[in-house]
Design a protein around this motif. Structure first.
Motif, PDB file in Angstrom:
ATOM      1  N   ALA A  24      16.693   7.353   7.491  1.00  0.00           N
ATOM      2  CA  ALA A  24      16.970   6.052   8.107  1.00  0.00           C
ATOM      3  C   ALA A  24      16.060   4.971   7.532  1.00  0.00           C
ATOM      4  N   ASP A  25      14.844   5.333   7.131  1.00  0.00           N
ATOM      5  CA  ASP A  25      13.911   4.364   6.551  1.00  0.00           C
ATOM      6  C   ASP A  25      14.358   3.884   5.181  1.00  0.00           C
ATOM      7  N   GLU A  26      15.301   4.565   4.563  1.00  0.00           N
ATOM      8  CA  GLU A  26      15.740   4.220   3.220  1.00  0.00           C
ATOM      9  C   GLU A  26      16.871   3.203   3.212  1.00  0.00           C
ATOM     10  N   ILE A  27      17.171   2.663   4.353  1.00  0.00           N
ATOM     11  CA  ILE A  27      18.221   1.658   4.469  1.00  0.00           C
ATOM     12  C   ILE A  27      17.572   0.312   4.730  1.00  0.00           C
ATOM     13  N   THR A  28      17.981  -0.695   3.987  1.00  0.00           N
ATOM     14  CA  THR A  28      17.368  -2.020   4.110  1.00  0.00           C
ATOM     15  C   THR A  28      17.588  -2.605   5.500  1.00  0.00           C
ATOM     16  N   ASN A  29      16.538  -3.197   6.027  1.00  0.00           N
ATOM     17  CA  ASN A  29      16.550  -3.792   7.358  1.00  0.00           C
ATOM     18  C   ASN A  29      16.348  -5.299   7.213  1.00  0.00           C
ATOM     19  N   PRO A  30      17.217  -6.133   7.840  1.00  0.00           N
ATOM     20  CA  PRO A  30      17.047  -7.580   7.717  1.00  0.00           C
ATOM     21  C   PRO A  30      15.709  -8.080   8.248  1.00  0.00           C
ATOM     22  N   GLU A  31      15.042  -7.316   9.094  1.00  0.00           N
ATOM     23  CA  GLU A  31      13.730  -7.693   9.628  1.00  0.00           C
ATOM     24  C   GLU A  31      12.670  -7.709   8.528  1.00  0.00           C
ATOM     25  N   VAL A  32      12.973  -7.114   7.389  1.00  0.00           N
ATOM     26  CA  VAL A  32      12.002  -6.984   6.307  1.00  0.00           C
ATOM     27  C   VAL A  32      11.488  -8.338   5.825  1.00  0.00           C
ATOM     28  N   TYR A  33      12.304  -9.374   5.921  1.00  0.00           N
ATOM     29  CA  TYR A  33      11.907 -10.698   5.427  1.00  0.00           C
ATOM     30  C   TYR A  33      10.767 -11.323   6.231  1.00  0.00           C
ATOM     31  N   LYS A  34      10.447 -10.765   7.373  1.00  0.00           N
ATOM     32  CA  LYS A  34       9.396 -11.325   8.216  1.00  0.00           C
ATOM     33  C   LYS A  34       7.998 -10.880   7.781  1.00  0.00           C
ATOM     34  N   HIS A  35       7.891  -9.991   6.794  1.00  0.00           N
ATOM     35  CA  HIS A  35       6.604  -9.378   6.481  1.00  0.00           C
ATOM     36  C   HIS A  35       5.995  -9.791   5.144  1.00  0.00           C
ATOM     37  N   CYS A  36       6.544 -10.796   4.487  1.00  0.00           N
ATOM     38  CA  CYS A  36       6.038 -11.187   3.167  1.00  0.00           C
ATOM     39  C   CYS A  36       4.599 -11.692   3.195  1.00  0.00           C
ATOM     40  N   ASN A  37       4.174 -12.267   4.290  1.00  0.00           N
ATOM     41  CA  ASN A  37       2.827 -12.849   4.357  1.00  0.00           C
ATOM     42  C   ASN A  37       1.897 -12.093   5.299  1.00  0.00           C
ATOM     43  N   ASP A  38       2.252 -10.853   5.641  1.00  0.00           N
ATOM     44  CA  ASP A  38       1.394 -10.062   6.521  1.00  0.00           C
ATOM     45  C   ASP A  38       0.033  -9.834   5.877  1.00  0.00           C
ATOM     46  N   LEU A  39      -1.022  -9.894   6.691  1.00  0.00           N
ATOM     47  CA  LEU A  39      -2.361  -9.533   6.239  1.00  0.00           C
ATOM     48  C   LEU A  39      -2.579  -8.065   6.596  1.00  0.00           C
ATOM     49  N   CYS A  40      -2.933  -7.267   5.608  1.00  0.00           N
ATOM     50  CA  CYS A  40      -3.037  -5.817   5.817  1.00  0.00           C
ATOM     51  C   CYS A  40      -4.493  -5.370   5.844  1.00  0.00           C
ATOM     52  N   ASN A  41      -4.769  -4.359   6.664  1.00  0.00           N
ATOM     53  CA  ASN A  41      -6.110  -3.779   6.697  1.00  0.00           C
ATOM     54  C   ASN A  41      -6.218  -2.692   5.617  1.00  0.00           C
ATOM     55  N   GLU A  42      -7.331  -2.016   5.583  1.00  0.00           N
ATOM     56  CA  GLU A  42      -7.567  -1.015   4.542  1.00  0.00           C
ATOM     57  C   GLU A  42      -7.280   0.400   5.018  1.00  0.00           C
ATOM     58  N   GLU A  43      -6.538   0.527   6.095  1.00  0.00           N
ATOM     59  CA  GLU A  43      -6.151   1.830   6.629  1.00  0.00           C
ATOM     60  C   GLU A  43      -5.457   2.646   5.534  1.00  0.00           C
ATOM     61  N   ARG A  44      -5.662   3.957   5.533  1.00  0.00           N
ATOM     62  CA  ARG A  44      -5.054   4.833   4.533  1.00  0.00           C
ATOM     63  C   ARG A  44      -4.078   5.802   5.195  1.00  0.00           C
ATOM     64  N   ASN A  45      -2.811   5.481   5.137  1.00  0.00           N
ATOM     65  CA  ASN A  45      -1.705   6.360   5.534  1.00  0.00           C
ATOM     66  C   ASN A  45      -0.667   6.201   4.444  1.00  0.00           C
ATOM     67  N   HIS A  46      -0.848   6.903   3.340  1.00  0.00           N
ATOM     68  CA  HIS A  46      -0.069   6.688   2.122  1.00  0.00           C
ATOM     69  C   HIS A  46       1.440   6.840   2.326  1.00  0.00           C
ATOM     70  N   ILE A  47       2.169   5.969   1.626  1.00  0.00           N
ATOM     71  CA  ILE A  47       3.636   5.959   1.661  1.00  0.00           C
ATOM     72  C   ILE A  47       4.134   5.865   0.228  1.00  0.00           C
ATOM     73  N   CYS A  48       5.020   6.778  -0.149  1.00  0.00           N
ATOM     74  CA  CYS A  48       5.661   6.706  -1.464  1.00  0.00           C
ATOM     75  C   CYS A  48       6.920   5.874  -1.329  1.00  0.00           C
ATOM     76  N   GLY A  49       7.004   4.789  -2.101  1.00  0.00           N
ATOM     77  CA  GLY A  49       8.172   3.921  -2.088  1.00  0.00           C
ATOM     78  C   GLY A  49       9.188   4.341  -3.137  1.00  0.00           C
ATOM     79  N   SER A  50      10.406   3.853  -2.980  1.00  0.00           N
ATOM     80  CA  SER A  50      11.485   4.189  -3.916  1.00  0.00           C
ATOM     81  C   SER A  50      11.241   3.623  -5.309  1.00  0.00           C
ATOM     82  N   ASP A  51      10.245   2.762  -5.461  1.00  0.00           N
ATOM     83  CA  ASP A  51       9.886   2.235  -6.769  1.00  0.00           C
ATOM     84  C   ASP A  51       8.881   3.134  -7.483  1.00  0.00           C
TER      85      ASP A  51
END
Length: 145
Positions: A24-51
């Motif tokens: 289900a995570d591999e399907i594009t979600n329109p909510e994705v456009y809200k996160h372009c300017n998110d400030l991220c912490n240095e937490e390490r929970n690795h995620i492999c992306g389709s790229d």
């Protein structure tokens, strides 16, 4: 049919991203456009992306997902891991038949049937295929467009 249009609109081939159906995570979600300017912490929970890139955490992944969406590209989670599975091109030669020795009126109209076995594969475009043969059939049908 959506996977066929991927090649039509992007000009890129589809490859097998991983064995099994897309999640289900591999399907594009329109909510994705809200996160372009998110400030991220240095937490390490690795995620492999389709790229093929391993992101430090969900936040850095969703930023990249937004940036990809802005470029009209799809980025989805392949696996929660610090390594990505090795992608491969589908072996479409296994599903081609040599019809040169057959007496067919129109050999181009001949279409082989894929095996009736469910061996799900996930394409690099985020679409599930019942079998690698099905992916090859879509790629063949739309390679000229």
């Amino acid at each position: 049919m959506a996977s066929c249009f991927f090649r039509l609109y992007t000009g890129r081939s589809i490859s097998v991203k991983h064995e099994g159906p897309c999640t289900a995570d591999e399907i594009t979600n329109p909510e994705v456009y809200k996160h372009c300017n998110d400030l991220c912490n240095e937490e390490r929970n690795h995620i492999c992306g389709s790229d093929g890139i391993v992101y430090d955490n969900k936040c850095t992944f969703t930023r990249a997902q937004c940036e990809a969406a802005v470029k009209n590209e799809t980025l989805f989670i392949v696996v929660l891991s610090d390594t990505c599975p090795i992608t491969r091109k589908p072996d479409c030669a296994k599903y081609r038949l040599d019809v040169n020795d057959l007496a067919l009126e129109d050999p181009l109209a001949f279409r082989p049937v894929c095996p009736h076995v469910r061996e799900m594969v996930c394409g690099s475009d985020g679409h599930s295929f019942v079998h690698e043969c099905q992916m090859c059939a879509y790629m063949e049908a739309y390679k000229g467009t």
